[in-house]
Design a protein around this motif. Structure first.
Motif, short mmCIF file in Angstrom:
data_model
loop_
_atom_site.label_atom_id
_atom_site.label_comp_id
_atom_site.label_asym_id
_atom_site.label_seq_id
_atom_site.Cartn_x
_atom_site.Cartn_y
_atom_site.Cartn_z
N ARG A 20 0.83 -1.21 0.00
CA ARG A 20 0.00 0.00 0.00
C ARG A 20 0.86 1.25 0.00
NH1 ARG A 20 -3.56 0.66 5.20
NH2 ARG A 20 -1.46 1.01 6.04
N GLU A 21 1.90 1.26 0.84
CA GLU A 21 2.77 2.43 0.91
C GLU A 21 3.55 2.61 -0.39
OE1 GLU A 21 2.62 4.65 3.32
OE2 GLU A 21 0.97 3.38 3.99
N ALA A 24 1.07 4.03 -2.93
CA ALA A 24 0.72 5.41 -2.58
C ALA A 24 1.87 6.36 -2.91
CB ALA A 24 0.36 5.50 -1.10
N ASP A 34 -4.68 12.82 -4.95
CA ASP A 34 -5.96 12.21 -4.52
C ASP A 34 -5.89 10.69 -4.57
OD1 ASP A 34 -7.01 14.70 -4.11
OD2 ASP A 34 -7.99 14.82 -6.07
N ASP A 35 -5.25 10.16 -5.61
CA ASP A 35 -5.10 8.71 -5.70
C ASP A 35 -4.25 8.18 -4.55
OD1 ASP A 35 -6.63 8.72 -7.93
OD2 ASP A 35 -4.97 8.46 -9.35
N ARG A 37 -3.93 9.49 -1.62
CA ARG A 37 -4.74 9.55 -0.39
C ARG A 37 -5.73 8.39 -0.35
NH1 ARG A 37 -6.70 14.11 -1.28
NH2 ARG A 37 -4.99 15.29 -0.34
N ARG A 38 -6.31 8.07 -1.49
CA ARG A 38 -7.29 6.97 -1.55
C ARG A 38 -6.61 5.62 -1.29
NH1 ARG A 38 -10.95 5.34 -6.82
NH2 ARG A 38 -12.17 3.69 -5.81
N ARG A 40 -3.87 5.13 0.51
CA ARG A 40 -3.51 5.05 1.93
C ARG A 40 -4.72 4.80 2.82
NH1 ARG A 40 0.73 9.02 0.76
NH2 ARG A 40 2.74 7.98 1.14
N ALA A 41 -5.90 5.16 2.34
CA ALA A 41 -7.12 4.93 3.13
C ALA A 41 -7.59 3.48 3.06
CB ALA A 41 -8.23 5.86 2.65
N ALA A 42 -7.02 2.68 2.17
CA ALA A 42 -7.44 1.29 2.04
C ALA A 42 -7.09 0.51 3.30
CB ALA A 42 -6.77 0.65 0.82
N ARG A 43 -8.04 -0.28 3.78
CA ARG A 43 -7.84 -1.05 5.00
C ARG A 43 -7.35 -2.46 4.66
NH1 ARG A 43 -13.41 -1.21 7.67
NH2 ARG A 43 -12.25 -2.53 9.14
#
Length: 298
Positions: A20-21, A24, A34-35, A37-38, A40-43
């Motif tokens: 994820r990192e 991102a 924006d992408d 940020r989206r 990094r918001a993934a769980r």
């Protein structure tokens, strides 16, 4: 962006945060704030949710048939009699068990072993997909974060609950009101025909799903057998290569010995030639001296 998230949610949970990192950072470096940020918001999904996501992405045709089977079963469960419901329940259990085993194998291939509790959560998620249209929509998105709990009753309209500590399934809505007591023979016959048609469609979908699973298992068995044969051929080639290398090493050693012997023989030959030359000179000188002495004596 959707493809990036799809890939992220099929990444094993142990590597999810790192991946994820990385994704991102790549998006941020490319100027897509924006992408980033989206992403990094993934769980991070649980192991059972990840296995369900992996099954959906790795087996799209079987997953599509499974979703269609769920729609057919939800329709059939509204009108079938107890005997028909029992038959479909048995088929549903077989399909869920087969798909969960296939998902477990995909997980093992990806380096993740599913424990018994995780396997149970995975099966519960698949049962929820069959029983609940909202659960089916969530799974079809391929980005489950946690396992789903099937509703208490097999009917449309119930809502799945993420299997987290302390959560419970919401009660299913009350059953629809019974049909009017006074129904004509034609209406009864029409409802009976509709139930039989729904049962037939559900059975056909279940049989098609089971057949597909059998075919996939057969292809998997063939692939495993071919892999085993390839491994055996590789091992045989390695043994042959090792034998050839040993023979080559022996030949090199013999060649070095022969070269050494040849060098020594050449040295001996040169020494013998030098000795012969000296002996020839000495014999020549001796012969000349004898001739001189012979002439002096006469």
């Amino acid at each position: 962006m959707e493809a990036v998230l799809d890939e992220l949610y099929t990444t094993p949970p142990s590597g999810f945060v790192t991946r994820r990192e990385t994704l991102a950072l790549a998006a941020k470096t490319a100027g897509r704030v924006d992408d980033a940020r989206r992403i990094r918001a993934a769980r991070r999904p649980t192991l059972a949710a990840w296995a369900a996501n992996l099954l959906l992405r790795s087996q799209p045709e079987e997953s599509r048939q499974f979703l269609e089977l769920g729609r057919a079963l939800r329709e059939a469960y509204q009108t079938l009699d107890p005997a028909g419901l029992k038959d479909l329940s048995a088929q549903r259990r077989r399909v869920v068990s087969a798909l969960s085993r296939q998902a477990a194998q995909l997980a093992r291939d990806a380096g993740q072993q599913l424990s018994e509790p995780v396997q149970q959560d995975l099966e519960a998620t698949l049962r929820a997909v069959l029983a609940d249209p909202e659960a089916a929509d969530q799974w079809a998105g391929g980005r489950l974060v946690s396992a789903l709990t099937p509703p208490s009753e097999f009917r449309p309209g119930s809502t799945p609950v993420a299997s987290r500590p302390g959560t419970r399934s919401r009660p299913a809505p009350p059953p629809p009101p019974p049909p009017p007591a006074r129904a004509t023979k034609d209406e009864v016959a029409e409802r009976r025909r509709a139930r039989q048609e729904q049962l037939a469609r559900a059975r056909q979908d279940a049989e098609a799903a089971e057949q597909r699973l059998r075919e996939e298992r057969a292809r998997q068995a063939d692939a495993d057998a071919e892999l085993q044969r390839a491994r055996e051929r590789t091992e045989q080639a390695r043994r042959q290569a090792s034998t050839v290398e040993e023979q080559l090493q022996q030949a090199r050693e013999e060649c070095r010995r022969a070269e050494n012997e040849q060098q020594k023989a050449e040295e001996d030959s040169r020494s013998a030639a030098d000795a012969l030359a000296r002996a020839e000179r000495a014999a020549h000188e001796s012969a000349q001296q004898v001739r001189r002495m012979s002439r002096g004596g006469t």
